[in-house]
Design a protein around this motif. Structure first.
Motif, mmCIF file in Angstrom:
data_model
loop_
_atom_site.group_PDB
_atom_site.id
_atom_site.type_symbol
_atom_site.label_atom_id
_atom_site.label_comp_id
_atom_site.label_asym_id
_atom_site.label_seq_id
_atom_site.Cartn_x
_atom_site.Cartn_y
_atom_site.Cartn_z
ATOM 1 N N ILE A 243 -65.420 -11.608 -53.834
ATOM 2 C CA ILE A 243 -65.726 -10.199 -54.087
ATOM 3 C C ILE A 243 -64.445 -9.377 -54.131
ATOM 4 O O ILE A 243 -64.268 -8.507 -55.002
ATOM 5 C CB ILE A 243 -66.671 -9.642 -53.009
ATOM 6 N N ALA A 244 -63.538 -9.637 -53.200
ATOM 7 C CA ALA A 244 -62.263 -8.913 -53.193
ATOM 8 C C ALA A 244 -61.474 -9.199 -54.466
ATOM 9 O O ALA A 244 -60.894 -8.284 -55.067
ATOM 10 C CB ALA A 244 -61.444 -9.309 -51.963
ATOM 11 N N MET A 245 -61.460 -10.461 -54.885
ATOM 12 C CA MET A 245 -60.758 -10.822 -56.121
ATOM 13 C C MET A 245 -61.416 -10.171 -57.333
ATOM 14 O O MET A 245 -60.746 -9.681 -58.242
ATOM 15 C CB MET A 245 -60.738 -12.339 -56.275
ATOM 16 N N GLN A 246 -62.757 -10.177 -57.318
ATOM 17 C CA GLN A 246 -63.492 -9.546 -58.411
ATOM 18 C C GLN A 246 -63.168 -8.062 -58.496
ATOM 19 O O GLN A 246 -62.823 -7.541 -59.566
ATOM 20 C CB GLN A 246 -64.986 -9.726 -58.178
ATOM 21 N N ASP A 247 -63.265 -7.366 -57.354
ATOM 22 C CA ASP A 247 -63.002 -5.928 -57.352
ATOM 23 C C ASP A 247 -61.550 -5.628 -57.700
ATOM 24 O O ASP A 247 -61.256 -4.652 -58.402
ATOM 25 C CB ASP A 247 -63.340 -5.343 -55.979
ATOM 26 N N GLY A 248 -60.645 -6.472 -57.198
ATOM 27 C CA GLY A 248 -59.239 -6.286 -57.545
ATOM 28 C C GLY A 248 -59.000 -6.502 -59.019
ATOM 29 O O GLY A 248 -58.245 -5.755 -59.659
ATOM 30 N N PHE A 249 -59.652 -7.505 -59.583
ATOM 31 C CA PHE A 249 -59.524 -7.810 -61.007
ATOM 32 C C PHE A 249 -60.056 -6.647 -61.848
ATOM 33 O O PHE A 249 -59.460 -6.261 -62.859
ATOM 34 C CB PHE A 249 -60.289 -9.094 -61.314
ATOM 35 N N ILE A 250 -61.182 -6.091 -61.416
ATOM 36 C CA ILE A 250 -61.749 -4.938 -62.131
ATOM 37 C C ILE A 250 -60.777 -3.774 -62.111
ATOM 38 O O ILE A 250 -60.535 -3.117 -63.136
ATOM 39 C CB ILE A 250 -63.094 -4.523 -61.505
ATOM 40 N N GLN A 251 -60.199 -3.514 -60.943
ATOM 41 C CA GLN A 251 -59.266 -2.399 -60.834
ATOM 42 C C GLN A 251 -57.981 -2.658 -61.611
ATOM 43 O O GLN A 251 -57.385 -1.735 -62.174
ATOM 44 C CB GLN A 251 -58.949 -2.124 -59.360
ATOM 45 N N ILE A 252 -57.548 -3.912 -61.652
ATOM 46 C CA ILE A 252 -56.382 -4.252 -62.475
ATOM 47 C C ILE A 252 -56.683 -3.952 -63.934
ATOM 48 O O ILE A 252 -55.824 -3.439 -64.676
ATOM 49 C CB ILE A 252 -55.996 -5.729 -62.283
ATOM 50 N N ALA A 253 -57.921 -4.259 -64.349
ATOM 51 C CA ALA A 253 -58.306 -3.946 -65.728
ATOM 52 C C ALA A 253 -58.237 -2.445 -65.974
ATOM 53 O O ALA A 253 -57.738 -1.998 -67.020
ATOM 54 C CB ALA A 253 -59.724 -4.455 -66.006
ATOM 55 N N PHE A 254 -58.732 -1.651 -65.012
ATOM 56 C CA PHE A 254 -58.652 -0.198 -65.149
ATOM 57 C C PHE A 254 -57.195 0.266 -65.194
ATOM 58 O O PHE A 254 -56.838 1.174 -65.957
ATOM 59 C CB PHE A 254 -59.362 0.488 -63.981
ATOM 60 N N ILE A 255 -56.360 -0.377 -64.387
ATOM 61 C CA ILE A 255 -54.947 -0.009 -64.371
ATOM 62 C C ILE A 255 -54.276 -0.364 -65.692
ATOM 63 O O ILE A 255 -53.453 0.392 -66.221
ATOM 64 C CB ILE A 255 -54.227 -0.683 -63.182
ATOM 65 N N VAL A 256 -54.631 -1.530 -66.238
ATOM 66 C CA VAL A 256 -54.079 -1.910 -67.551
ATOM 67 C C VAL A 256 -54.484 -0.883 -68.606
ATOM 68 O O VAL A 256 -53.665 -0.477 -69.442
ATOM 69 C CB VAL A 256 -54.559 -3.319 -67.954
ATOM 70 N N ILE A 257 -55.738 -0.455 -68.539
ATOM 71 C CA ILE A 257 -56.201 0.570 -69.479
ATOM 72 C C ILE A 257 -55.448 1.877 -69.246
ATOM 73 O O ILE A 257 -55.077 2.586 -70.189
ATOM 74 C CB ILE A 257 -57.723 0.775 -69.333
ATOM 75 N N THR A 258 -55.187 2.198 -67.973
ATOM 76 C CA THR A 258 -54.404 3.391 -67.655
ATOM 77 C C THR A 258 -52.992 3.277 -68.217
ATOM 78 O O THR A 258 -52.436 4.243 -68.765
ATOM 79 C CB THR A 258 -54.326 3.598 -66.132
ATOM 80 N N ILE A 259 -52.395 2.082 -68.108
ATOM 81 C CA ILE A 259 -51.056 1.863 -68.650
ATOM 82 C C ILE A 259 -51.056 2.060 -70.163
ATOM 83 O O ILE A 259 -50.147 2.678 -70.730
ATOM 84 C CB ILE A 259 -50.563 0.447 -68.293
ATOM 85 N N ILE A 260 -52.103 1.537 -70.815
ATOM 86 C CA ILE A 260 -52.224 1.721 -72.266
ATOM 87 C C ILE A 260 -52.291 3.203 -72.601
ATOM 88 O O ILE A 260 -51.630 3.685 -73.533
ATOM 89 C CB ILE A 260 -53.470 0.983 -72.793
ATOM 90 N N ALA A 261 -53.078 3.949 -71.800
ATOM 91 C CA ALA A 261 -53.187 5.398 -72.030
ATOM 92 C C ALA A 261 -51.876 6.104 -71.706
ATOM 93 O O ALA A 261 -51.464 7.030 -72.426
ATOM 94 C CB ALA A 261 -54.311 5.971 -71.169
ATOM 95 N N ASN A 262 -51.193 5.673 -70.639
ATOM 96 C CA ASN A 262 -49.920 6.292 -70.261
ATOM 97 C C ASN A 262 -48.897 6.189 -71.389
ATOM 98 O O ASN A 262 -48.088 7.100 -71.602
ATOM 99 C CB ASN A 262 -49.360 5.628 -68.997
ATOM 100 N N ARG A 263 -48.937 5.084 -72.108
ATOM 101 C CA ARG A 263 -47.974 4.874 -73.188
ATOM 102 C C ARG A 263 -48.283 5.728 -74.416
ATOM 103 O O ARG A 263 -47.442 5.861 -75.311
ATOM 104 C CB ARG A 263 -47.932 3.387 -73.564
ATOM 105 N N ARG A 264 -49.483 6.280 -74.434
ATOM 106 C CA ARG A 264 -49.832 7.192 -75.533
ATOM 107 C C ARG A 264 -49.305 8.601 -75.287
ATOM 108 O O ARG A 264 -49.267 9.411 -76.198
ATOM 109 C CB ARG A 264 -51.360 7.233 -75.698
#
Length: 447
Positions: A243-264
């Motif tokens: 569960i911790a890995m799952q939730d961390g993975f989900i948040q990493i995905a959100f962070i990756v999306i945030t990074i994509i947005a930050n670069r815009r």
């Protein structure tokens, strides 16, 4: 303090148990949004972006702690349902020892990693200083954040979902008062937001410990209960780590999306950060149902009442989907008004409205796979939750967001749809696993 959740109306029990969960999650979300709202009143876009990025990192850490603590909730719930008091005591004591060690290690490591984390986030140059300051203060407060979530997991595993709600209510009120004092009065900017969060969480933990000392828990905790036991730790980690890995993975995905947005650019980064906060509110019912299904079903599984566990899953899924569809209708008509609560920049509001209209559909689909995840956890099958979320992230969410950003440079709407598509895949996987479990159950009964 124990409460038996294996008798009476399933629907009423679910509502009774999940409402404090919902209110606690609402207060915790309000707790986080207060920083963003108040700093937006007194500071510019760069400070809003700093708090948005910093709070997203902290949210990732918090949900991983909560996910790991799910092992404690389930083990305690199963032990309470089966009437095994000694096992309940061991689960509580081992949980406290494990997380005390974990919080100290996390604090030391993260304080050394502040600047690399800010760089990895592709933080806009204007917001770098504020983000570093915000994270440094918050990382120092990790032991208190950990303590609150562990105390809450113990209460919920024993059938008490009200006490954690009261604890977070205190923290929320204190946080808002401190934010106005530190951000508005003393003009401390992101540092003030972080101090308000950390100090309010500390006060909440102190109150929670006082309640535990004064209240009779119905469980005797001896020094032996805090000594790590291989069997108990194995059960906690078997459920909690996926569960911790799952939730961390989900948040990493959100962070990756945030990074994509930050670069815009700064406006895109601010828009995505604000929408993520609002989505936190829309996910309140799915999140509370996940936790409720897990705790309720764990007690019923421990008592051998599998039919009640399945009915809990069904009621929770219906309630979650109804909430999600209501959110979809609301945001399709008036997303900009909600974005405007956190920004007065017209471009940020426009971009935020686009992102929200694509993303909001996720609130309905997530309600289904969140409930399935809680059900699987109650049976000790938390690996299934990790599997479907991993497939969703790797196959859909991240690549979908990347290509949407690359090919639709003038709108954030397709990036929002990437998350929705990811949840659709999770629903398909969860439904398949549930049908497989039902077939195995029927075959077992036939024998």
């Amino acid at each position: 303090m124990e409460k038996n959740l294996t008798t009476g109306s399933v629907f009423k029990t679910l509502l009774y148990f999940s409402l404090p969960y919902f209110l606690a999650f609402f207060l915790q979300t309000l707790y986080g949004m207060a920083d963003l709202f108040i700093i937006g009143q007194y500071n510019g876009v760069e400070s809003t972006t700093a708090v948005s990025i910093g709070s997203q990192v902290m949210h990732m850490l918090t949900v991983m702690i909560v996910g790991l603590a799910m092992g404690a909730t389930v083990m305690i719930g199963q032990a309470v349902g089966a009437g095994r008091r000694e096992q309940t005591s061991l689960a509580i004591g081992n949980t406290a020892t494990l997380f005390m060690i974990l919080s100290v290690v996390m604090t030391a490591v993260l304080l050394l990693m502040v600047k690399p984390i800010v760089r990895v986030m592709s933080t806009p140059a204007e917001a770098v200083s504020g983000t570093i300051s915000y994270l440094t203060v918050c990382f120092i407060g990790i032991p208190f954040i950990t303590a609150y979530n562990i105390i809450s997991s113990v209460f919920r595993g024993m059938g008490d979902s009200k006490s954690p709600m009261y604890f977070i209510a205190v923290a929320c009120v204190v946080n808002i008062v401190l934010d106005y004092l530190l951000i508005g009065g003393l003009r401390l900017g992101p540092v003030g937001a972080a101090l308000g969060t950390t100090l309010s969480q500390t006060i909440s933990v102190i109150i929670a410990l006082f309640v535990i000392i004064k209240r009779k828990m119905g469980i005797t905790l001896t020094a032996a209960a805090f000594k790590l036991r291989r069997e108990t730790m194995g059960g906690l980690l078997k459920i909690g780590i996926p569960i911790a890995m799952q939730d961390g993975f989900i948040q990493i995905a959100f962070i990756v999306i945030t990074i994509i947005a930050n670069r815009r650019g700064l406006n895109d980064a601010a828009a995505v950060g604000i929408v993520e906060k609002i989505i936190g509110i829309l996910f309140l019912v799915p999140s509370s149902m996940l936790q409720s299904v897990s705790a309720l079903s764990a007690q019923n599984v421990g008592a051998g009442k599998h039919d009640r566990a399945r009915r809990t899953l069904g009621y929770a899924s219906v309630l979650s989907v109804m909430w999600g569809l209501a959110a979809v209708v609301l945001m399709q008509f008036d997303a900009e008004t909600f974005i405007g609560l956190f920004a007065d920049n017209a471009e940020v509001i426009r971009l935020g409205g686009q992102y929200m209209r694509g993303y909001v559909w996720d609130s309905a689909l997530a309600g289904i796979h969140f409930c399935f995840s809680g059900y699987f956890c109650a049976y000790g099958l938390s690996g299934i939750s990790f599997l479907h979320n991993s497939l969703s992230i790797v196959c859909v969410r991240i690549p979908g967001a990347y290509f949407a950003s690359a090919y639709f440079t003038d709108t954030l709407f397709p990036m929002g749809l990437a998350s929705t598509a990811g949840s659709a895949l999770s629903v398909v996987v969860c439904t398949g696993v549930f049908l497989w479990m039902e077939r195995r159950r029927k075959e077992g009964r036939a024998r």
